[in-house]
Design a protein around this motif. Sequence first.
Motif, PDB file in Angstrom:
ATOM      1  N   THR A   1       0.843  -1.186   0.000  1.00 55.94           N
ATOM      2  CA  THR A   1       0.000   0.000   0.000  1.00 55.94           C
ATOM      3  C   THR A   1       0.883   1.242   0.000  1.00 55.94           C
ATOM      4  N   SER A   2       0.336   2.338  -0.488  1.00 55.89           N
ATOM      5  CA  SER A   2       1.014   3.629  -0.495  1.00 55.89           C
ATOM      6  C   SER A   2       0.013   4.667  -0.001  1.00 55.89           C
ATOM      7  N   THR A   3       0.445   5.521   0.914  1.00 59.02           N
ATOM      8  CA  THR A   3      -0.429   6.549   1.455  1.00 59.02           C
ATOM      9  C   THR A   3       0.132   7.916   1.114  1.00 59.02           C
ATOM     10  N   ARG A   4      -0.727   8.789   0.576  1.00 59.64           N
ATOM     11  CA  ARG A   4      -0.309  10.119   0.159  1.00 59.64           C
ATOM     12  C   ARG A   4      -0.568  11.127   1.272  1.00 59.64           C
ATOM     13  N   ILE A   5       0.473  11.886   1.593  1.00 58.34           N
ATOM     14  CA  ILE A   5       0.363  13.024   2.504  1.00 58.34           C
ATOM     15  C   ILE A   5       1.002  14.196   1.782  1.00 58.34           C
ATOM     16  N   GLY A   6       0.179  15.172   1.398  1.00 57.75           N
ATOM     17  CA  GLY A   6       0.683  16.288   0.596  1.00 57.75           C
ATOM     18  C   GLY A   6       1.111  15.786  -0.771  1.00 57.75           C
TER      19      GLY A   6
ATOM     20  N   HIS B   1       5.272   4.482   1.169  1.00 61.74           N
ATOM     21  CA  HIS B   1       4.966   3.094   0.829  1.00 61.74           C
ATOM     22  C   HIS B   1       5.226   2.210   2.051  1.00 61.74           C
ATOM     23  N   ASN B   2       4.428   1.172   2.233  1.00 60.36           N
ATOM     24  CA  ASN B   2       4.589   0.326   3.417  1.00 60.36           C
ATOM     25  C   ASN B   2       5.879  -0.485   3.403  1.00 60.36           C
ATOM     26  N   ASN B   3       6.636  -0.445   2.310  1.00 59.38           N
ATOM     27  CA  ASN B   3       7.939  -1.119   2.264  1.00 59.38           C
ATOM     28  C   ASN B   3       9.080  -0.183   2.679  1.00 59.38           C
ATOM     29  N   GLY B   4       8.731   1.060   3.093  1.00 57.91           N
ATOM     30  CA  GLY B   4       9.742   2.005   3.553  1.00 57.91           C
ATOM     31  C   GLY B   4      10.171   3.031   2.524  1.00 57.91           C
ATOM     32  N   ASP B   5       9.833   2.812   1.253  1.00 56.32           N
ATOM     33  CA  ASP B   5      10.189   3.763   0.201  1.00 56.32           C
ATOM     34  C   ASP B   5       9.266   4.978   0.248  1.00 56.32           C
ATOM     35  N   THR B   6       9.709   6.070  -0.366  1.00 65.34           N
ATOM     36  CA  THR B   6       8.876   7.258  -0.528  1.00 65.34           C
ATOM     37  C   THR B   6       8.953   7.724  -1.975  1.00 65.34           C
ATOM     38  N   SER B   7       7.953   8.476  -2.398  1.00 61.53           N
ATOM     39  CA  SER B   7       7.912   9.071  -3.732  1.00 61.53           C
ATOM     40  C   SER B   7       7.336  10.476  -3.569  1.00 61.53           C
ATOM     41  N   THR B   8       7.959  11.454  -4.231  1.00 64.36           N
ATOM     42  CA  THR B   8       7.484  12.835  -4.139  1.00 64.36           C
ATOM     43  C   THR B   8       7.171  13.360  -5.529  1.00 64.36           C
ATOM     44  N   MET B   9       5.998  13.973  -5.672  1.00 64.82           N
ATOM     45  CA  MET B   9       5.568  14.512  -6.959  1.00 64.82           C
ATOM     46  C   MET B   9       5.897  15.999  -7.029  1.00 64.82           C
ATOM     47  N   ILE B  10       6.586  16.378  -8.103  1.00 65.58           N
ATOM     48  CA  ILE B  10       6.887  17.778  -8.390  1.00 65.58           C
ATOM     49  C   ILE B  10       6.443  18.019  -9.828  1.00 65.58           C
ATOM     50  N   GLY B  11       5.395  18.813  -9.994  1.00 63.94           N
ATOM     51  CA  GLY B  11       4.828  19.011 -11.324  1.00 63.94           C
ATOM     52  C   GLY B  11       4.268  17.707 -11.847  1.00 63.94           C
TER      53      GLY B  11
ATOM     54  N   HIS C   1      11.320   8.947  -7.004  1.00 59.69           N
ATOM     55  CA  HIS C   1      11.262   7.842  -6.056  1.00 59.69           C
ATOM     56  C   HIS C   1      12.546   7.776  -5.235  1.00 59.69           C
ATOM     57  N   SER C   2      12.445   7.297  -3.991  1.00 56.76           N
ATOM     58  CA  SER C   2      13.599   7.248  -3.101  1.00 56.76           C
ATOM     59  C   SER C   2      14.696   6.305  -3.590  1.00 56.76           C
ATOM     60  N   ASP C   3      14.390   5.418  -4.527  1.00 59.06           N
ATOM     61  CA  ASP C   3      15.426   4.530  -5.078  1.00 59.06           C
ATOM     62  C   ASP C   3      16.212   5.184  -6.209  1.00 59.06           C
ATOM     63  N   GLY C   4      15.907   6.465  -6.510  1.00 55.53           N
ATOM     64  CA  GLY C   4      16.631   7.196  -7.550  1.00 55.53           C
ATOM     65  C   GLY C   4      15.936   7.204  -8.895  1.00 55.53           C
ATOM     66  N   SER C   5      14.890   6.415  -9.067  1.00 55.90           N
ATOM     67  CA  SER C   5      14.168   6.391 -10.332  1.00 55.90           C
ATOM     68  C   SER C   5      13.125   7.508 -10.356  1.00 55.90           C
ATOM     69  N   SER C   6      12.510   7.702 -11.521  1.00 55.80           N
ATOM     70  CA  SER C   6      11.472   8.724 -11.649  1.00 55.80           C
ATOM     71  C   SER C   6      10.398   8.253 -12.615  1.00 55.80           C
ATOM     72  N   SER C   7       9.259   8.925 -12.561  1.00 60.20           N
ATOM     73  CA  SER C   7       8.137   8.640 -13.454  1.00 60.20           C
ATOM     74  C   SER C   7       7.573   9.969 -13.946  1.00 60.20           C
ATOM     75  N   THR C   8       7.216  10.023 -15.228  1.00 64.20           N
ATOM     76  CA  THR C   8       6.640  11.225 -15.799  1.00 64.20           C
ATOM     77  C   THR C   8       5.203  10.936 -16.228  1.00 64.20           C
ATOM     78  N   ILE C   9       4.285  11.816 -15.839  1.00 60.18           N
ATOM     79  CA  ILE C   9       2.865  11.637 -16.133  1.00 60.18           C
ATOM     80  C   ILE C   9       2.480  12.446 -17.349  1.00 60.18           C
ATOM     81  N   MET C  10       1.762  11.824 -18.269  1.00 62.24           N
ATOM     82  CA  MET C  10       1.222  12.516 -19.452  1.00 62.24           C
ATOM     83  C   MET C  10      -0.286  12.427 -19.376  1.00 62.24           C
ATOM     84  N   LYS C  11      -0.925  13.565 -19.248  1.00 60.02           N
ATOM     85  CA  LYS C  11      -2.392  13.592 -19.131  1.00 60.02           C
ATOM     86  C   LYS C  11      -3.026  13.890 -20.459  1.00 60.02           C
TER      87      LYS C  11
END
Length: 91
Positions: free
Chosen positions: A56-61, A66-76, A81-91
């Motif tokens: 599971t992943s819970t969003r705060i702000g 993530h319940n495995n200890g990782d975090t992910s932060t959205m900017i724009g 992601h805390s493992d150094g990877s990233s994801s780009t969203i196309m709407k």
Amino acid sequence: MKKLLFIFAVLSVVNSEMIFNSDGSTSAKIGNTYFHSDGSTSTRIGDTIFHSNGETSTRIGDTYFHNNGDTSTMIGDTIFHSDGSSSTIMK
């Protein structure tokens, strides 16, 4: 190429987006469900995302915890992601 055009046609009709990950994988969001290129799914209910692998992943702000200890932060439109990877969203 026809599959990709079909996916974008479907995505443009419903509440959806396409996510491109730095590892080359992709995800398509349709409604509240994400369909990942590895065959797994994730469903968002409120501020919590339930993954088909039991995580599971819970969003705060702008940060997901993530319940495995990782975090992910959205900017724009990019998620870092805390493992150094990233994801780009196309709407």
